[in-house]
Design a protein around this motif. Structure first.
Motif, PDB file in Angstrom:
ATOM      1  N   LEU A  63       0.761  -1.068  -0.045  1.00 13.80           N
ATOM      2  CA  LEU A  63      -0.001   0.059   0.068  1.00 13.80           C
ATOM      3  C   LEU A  63       0.958   0.954   0.179  1.00 13.80           C
ATOM      4  CD1 LEU A  63      -2.708  -1.064   2.448  1.00 13.80           C
ATOM      5  CD2 LEU A  63      -2.902  -1.216   0.068  1.00 13.80           C
ATOM      6  N   VAL A  64       2.254   1.142   0.021  1.00 14.58           N
ATOM      7  CA  VAL A  64       2.975   2.257  -0.109  1.00 14.58           C
ATOM      8  C   VAL A  64       2.821   3.283  -1.210  1.00 14.58           C
ATOM      9  CG1 VAL A  64       4.980   1.196  -1.119  1.00 14.58           C
ATOM     10  CG2 VAL A  64       5.275   2.861   0.858  1.00 14.58           C
ATOM     11  N   TRP A  65       2.490   2.697  -2.227  1.00 13.67           N
ATOM     12  CA  TRP A  65       2.400   3.304  -3.537  1.00 13.67           C
ATOM     13  C   TRP A  65       1.184   4.201  -3.624  1.00 13.67           C
ATOM     14  CZ3 TRP A  65       7.114   3.247  -5.302  1.00 13.67           C
ATOM     15  CH2 TRP A  65       7.541   2.083  -5.184  1.00 13.67           C
ATOM     16  N   ASP A  67       0.572   6.164  -1.034  1.00 16.42           N
ATOM     17  CA  ASP A  67       0.947   7.438  -0.232  1.00 16.42           C
ATOM     18  C   ASP A  67       1.439   8.562  -1.326  1.00 16.42           C
ATOM     19  OD1 ASP A  67       1.616   9.042   1.910  1.00 16.42           O
ATOM     20  OD2 ASP A  67       3.561   8.128   2.225  1.00 16.42           O
ATOM     21  N   LYS A  68       1.177   9.787  -1.072  1.00 13.39           N
ATOM     22  CA  LYS A  68       1.636  11.015  -1.741  1.00 13.39           C
ATOM     23  C   LYS A  68       3.292  10.910  -2.032  1.00 13.39           C
ATOM     24  CE  LYS A  68       1.114  15.040  -0.339  1.00 13.39           C
ATOM     25  NZ  LYS A  68       0.176  16.428  -0.222  1.00 13.39           N
ATOM     26  N   LEU A  69       3.997  10.502  -0.915  1.00 10.23           N
ATOM     27  CA  LEU A  69       5.503  10.276  -0.903  1.00 10.23           C
ATOM     28  C   LEU A  69       6.000   9.233  -1.667  1.00 10.23           C
ATOM     29  CD1 LEU A  69       6.272  12.067   2.175  1.00 10.23           C
ATOM     30  CD2 LEU A  69       6.309  13.138  -0.068  1.00 10.23           C
ATOM     31  N   GLY A  70       5.042   8.215  -1.979  1.00 13.80           N
ATOM     32  CA  GLY A  70       5.530   7.065  -2.567  1.00 13.80           C
ATOM     33  C   GLY A  70       5.903   6.860  -4.032  1.00 13.80           C
ATOM     34  N   LEU A  71       5.448   7.997  -4.600  1.00 17.79           N
ATOM     35  CA  LEU A  71       5.498   8.086  -6.127  1.00 17.79           C
ATOM     36  C   LEU A  71       6.823   8.194  -6.672  1.00 17.79           C
ATOM     37  CD1 LEU A  71       2.419  10.508  -6.792  1.00 17.79           C
ATOM     38  CD2 LEU A  71       2.542   8.010  -7.045  1.00 17.79           C
TER      39      LEU A  71
END
Length: 71
Positions: A63-65, A67-71
């Motif tokens: 689910l990390v992708w 997150d807004k910072l995960g891109l």
């Protein structure tokens, strides 16, 4: 970021500025997906029955992708 050394032609079309990246992680060595799958298989065989939390914590966070910072 930007040119910080002297230019012979004096073509300064950009200004030097500091740039920071806080969410960047890198390891010392490369790791193939096959190596990681073998590691997960080993963890499951050694710790899977008695300590399932060890195997569960080694699984990647899918689910990390989101997150807004995960891109």
């Amino acid at each position: 970021m930007g040119q910080t050394q002297d230019d012979v032609m004096f073509d300064w079309d950009n200004q030097p500025q500091a740039s920071y990246c806080f969410s960047f992680y890198i390891d010392q060595t490369e790791l193939r997906n096959l190596d990681y799958l073998e590691y997960l298989y080993w963890l499951n065989r050694v710790y899977g029955v008695d300590y399932p939390g060890v195997y569960g914590k080694a699984l990647p966070d899918t689910l990390v992708w989101r997150d807004k910072l995960g891109l």
